[in-house]
Write a protein that holds these residues in place. Sequence first.
Motif, PDB file in Angstrom:
ATOM      1  N   GLY A  49      -0.105  -1.084  -6.705  1.00  0.00           N
ATOM      2  CA  GLY A  49      -1.296  -1.384  -5.886  1.00  0.00           C
ATOM      3  C   GLY A  49      -2.497  -1.374  -6.994  1.00  0.00           C
ATOM      4  N   ALA A  50      -2.074  -1.326  -8.203  1.00  0.00           N
ATOM      5  CA  ALA A  50      -3.042  -1.109  -9.263  1.00  0.00           C
ATOM      6  C   ALA A  50      -4.018  -2.552  -9.400  1.00  0.00           C
ATOM      7  CB  ALA A  50      -2.625  -0.777 -10.539  1.00  0.00           C
ATOM      8  N   GLU A  51      -5.169  -2.311  -9.750  1.00  0.00           N
ATOM      9  CA  GLU A  51      -5.878  -3.644  -9.908  1.00  0.00           C
ATOM     10  C   GLU A  51      -5.437  -4.415 -11.216  1.00  0.00           C
ATOM     11  OE1 GLU A  51     -10.634  -3.661  -9.687  1.00  0.00           O
ATOM     12  OE2 GLU A  51      -9.834  -2.968  -7.920  1.00  0.00           O
ATOM     13  N   ASP A  52      -5.153  -3.661 -12.069  1.00  0.00           N
ATOM     14  CA  ASP A  52      -4.876  -4.581 -13.482  1.00  0.00           C
ATOM     15  C   ASP A  52      -3.324  -4.168 -13.586  1.00  0.00           C
ATOM     16  OD1 ASP A  52      -4.257  -5.201 -15.871  1.00  0.00           O
ATOM     17  OD2 ASP A  52      -6.283  -4.745 -16.771  1.00  0.00           O
ATOM     18  N   LEU A  53      -2.642  -4.818 -13.258  1.00  0.00           N
ATOM     19  CA  LEU A  53      -0.766  -4.366 -13.307  1.00  0.00           C
ATOM     20  C   LEU A  53      -0.627  -4.460 -14.728  1.00  0.00           C
ATOM     21  CD1 LEU A  53       0.289  -6.615 -10.479  1.00  0.00           C
ATOM     22  CD2 LEU A  53       0.109  -4.064 -10.437  1.00  0.00           C
ATOM     23  N   GLU A  54      -1.172  -5.205 -15.833  1.00  0.00           N
ATOM     24  CA  GLU A  54      -0.738  -5.246 -17.015  1.00  0.00           C
ATOM     25  C   GLU A  54      -0.947  -3.807 -17.691  1.00  0.00           C
ATOM     26  OE1 GLU A  54       0.986  -7.978 -17.785  1.00  0.00           O
ATOM     27  OE2 GLU A  54       0.212  -8.818 -16.038  1.00  0.00           O
ATOM     28  N   ALA A  55      -2.265  -3.293 -17.440  1.00  0.00           N
ATOM     29  CA  ALA A  55      -2.850  -1.959 -17.788  1.00  0.00           C
ATOM     30  C   ALA A  55      -1.912  -0.940 -17.289  1.00  0.00           C
ATOM     31  CB  ALA A  55      -4.180  -1.785 -17.467  1.00  0.00           C
ATOM     32  N   GLU A  56      -1.509  -1.039 -15.939  1.00  0.00           N
ATOM     33  CA  GLU A  56      -0.649  -0.166 -15.333  1.00  0.00           C
ATOM     34  C   GLU A  56       0.589   0.042 -16.118  1.00  0.00           C
ATOM     35  OE1 GLU A  56      -0.929   2.330 -13.610  1.00  0.00           O
ATOM     36  OE2 GLU A  56       0.983   2.640 -12.684  1.00  0.00           O
ATOM     37  N   CYS A  57       1.177  -1.109 -16.280  1.00  0.00           N
ATOM     38  CA  CYS A  57       2.599  -1.117 -16.977  1.00  0.00           C
ATOM     39  C   CYS A  57       2.528  -0.452 -18.367  1.00  0.00           C
ATOM     40  CB  CYS A  57       3.108  -2.518 -17.243  1.00  0.00           C
ATOM     41  SG  CYS A  57       3.494  -3.298 -15.851  1.00  0.00           S
ATOM     42  N   ALA A  58       1.123  -0.707 -19.247  1.00  0.00           N
ATOM     43  CA  ALA A  58       1.026   0.234 -20.658  1.00  0.00           C
ATOM     44  C   ALA A  58       0.827   1.299 -20.355  1.00  0.00           C
ATOM     45  CB  ALA A  58      -0.146  -0.591 -21.209  1.00  0.00           C
ATOM     46  N   PRO A  64       0.848  -1.108   0.096  1.00  0.00           N
ATOM     47  CA  PRO A  64      -0.093   0.035  -0.024  1.00  0.00           C
ATOM     48  C   PRO A  64       0.820   1.241  -0.051  1.00  0.00           C
ATOM     49  CG  PRO A  64      -0.288  -1.097   1.975  1.00  0.00           C
ATOM     50  CD  PRO A  64       0.677  -1.950   1.084  1.00  0.00           C
ATOM     51  N   ALA A  65       0.309   2.254  -0.671  1.00  0.00           N
ATOM     52  CA  ALA A  65       1.064   3.699  -0.706  1.00  0.00           C
ATOM     53  C   ALA A  65       1.323   4.208   0.708  1.00  0.00           C
ATOM     54  CB  ALA A  65       0.129   4.282  -1.398  1.00  0.00           C
ATOM     55  N   HIS A  66       2.255   3.874   1.420  1.00  0.00           N
ATOM     56  CA  HIS A  66       2.619   4.164   2.805  1.00  0.00           C
ATOM     57  C   HIS A  66       4.197   4.172   2.383  1.00  0.00           C
ATOM     58  CE1 HIS A  66       4.009   0.396   4.329  1.00  0.00           C
ATOM     59  NE2 HIS A  66       2.671  -0.080   4.128  1.00  0.00           N
ATOM     60  N   ARG A  67       4.743   4.557   3.758  1.00  0.00           N
ATOM     61  CA  ARG A  67       6.251   4.938   3.649  1.00  0.00           C
ATOM     62  C   ARG A  67       7.270   3.821   3.270  1.00  0.00           C
ATOM     63  NH1 ARG A  67       9.557   3.864   7.849  1.00  0.00           N
ATOM     64  NH2 ARG A  67      10.809   5.880   7.234  1.00  0.00           N
ATOM     65  N   ARG A  68       6.841   2.725   3.146  1.00  0.00           N
ATOM     66  CA  ARG A  68       7.826   1.548   2.711  1.00  0.00           C
ATOM     67  C   ARG A  68       8.016   1.606   0.978  1.00  0.00           C
ATOM     68  NH1 ARG A  68       6.020  -3.559   6.131  1.00  0.00           N
ATOM     69  NH2 ARG A  68       4.300  -3.463   4.559  1.00  0.00           N
ATOM     70  N   THR A  69       7.211   2.069   0.383  1.00  0.00           N
ATOM     71  CA  THR A  69       7.384   1.803  -0.978  1.00  0.00           C
ATOM     72  C   THR A  69       8.323   3.000  -1.734  1.00  0.00           C
ATOM     73  OG1 THR A  69       5.687   3.837  -1.565  1.00  0.00           O
ATOM     74  CG2 THR A  69       4.915   1.753  -1.208  1.00  0.00           C
TER      75      THR A  69
END
Length: 237
Positions: free
Chosen positions: A100-109, A69-74
């Motif tokens: 954390g995106a639901e569709d990781l492939e779409a996020e990469c694109a 999740p988008a907290h300080r560890r990322t």
Amino acid sequence: MNVRIFDDAAGASRAVARLIARQLELQPASVLGLPTGRTSVAVYKELVRLGPDFSRARTFNLDEFVGVPAHRRTFHAFMDRHLFCRVNLPSGRGHFLDGGAEDLEAECARFERAIAAAGGIDLLVLGIGANGHIGFNEPGKALFARTHRARLTASTRRANAGLFAGQPSNVPREALSMGMGTILDARAIVLIATGRSKARAIRAMFSGRITPSVPASFLQLHQNTTLVLDRAASQGL
Ligand code: GLP
């Protein structure tokens, strides 16, 4: 490949910070590609001290863990802490992969499209893993050309444990990373490696062969790459 060797890690970090600052001076609207990792901390510290103008710049970070999740560890939080909170990069101009995106492939694109829409990366700064990885392009039988979902090796998870309360088992097994083609498309590349633990990877990178078992060896194909080392990392050359 242009190789510069400094007496110590501080000298190497200063040199890389100066290269970034000069890029921003010459081309204020530069698109930068940026790494995370312990090595980059000293670079960002020096860069903050030099204080170049980031107001027209855009940045793209190399990689991000999946499922954190988008907290300080990322890595996003890492960049805020070490650089973006301390320079005048307008919000919205620092681009990250969303692990954390639901569709990781779409996020990469989406990320690839965003880099292309920005006009490509002018200067990409890289660290290197002790196993020769760059970004999260891990050694393997084949590498990915573009931004992708990557499985992390045990050694990389151990190396990143510091961001996860020192526990390798807490480090996600997967990450998103720019691919080798995304990296090689950058108009200029600077790779920094410091310390003895990187000497083997640096040597393997220069074996004269290009092999997916040493992802950094692909940088030998790039026309404008500078390697910035301290003595310890250059030992095997
Ligand atoms: C992580 C990052 C890499 C970075 C590497 C080296 O694995 N994904 O981009 O180059 O760490 O990190 P360090 O500088 O801490 O050795």
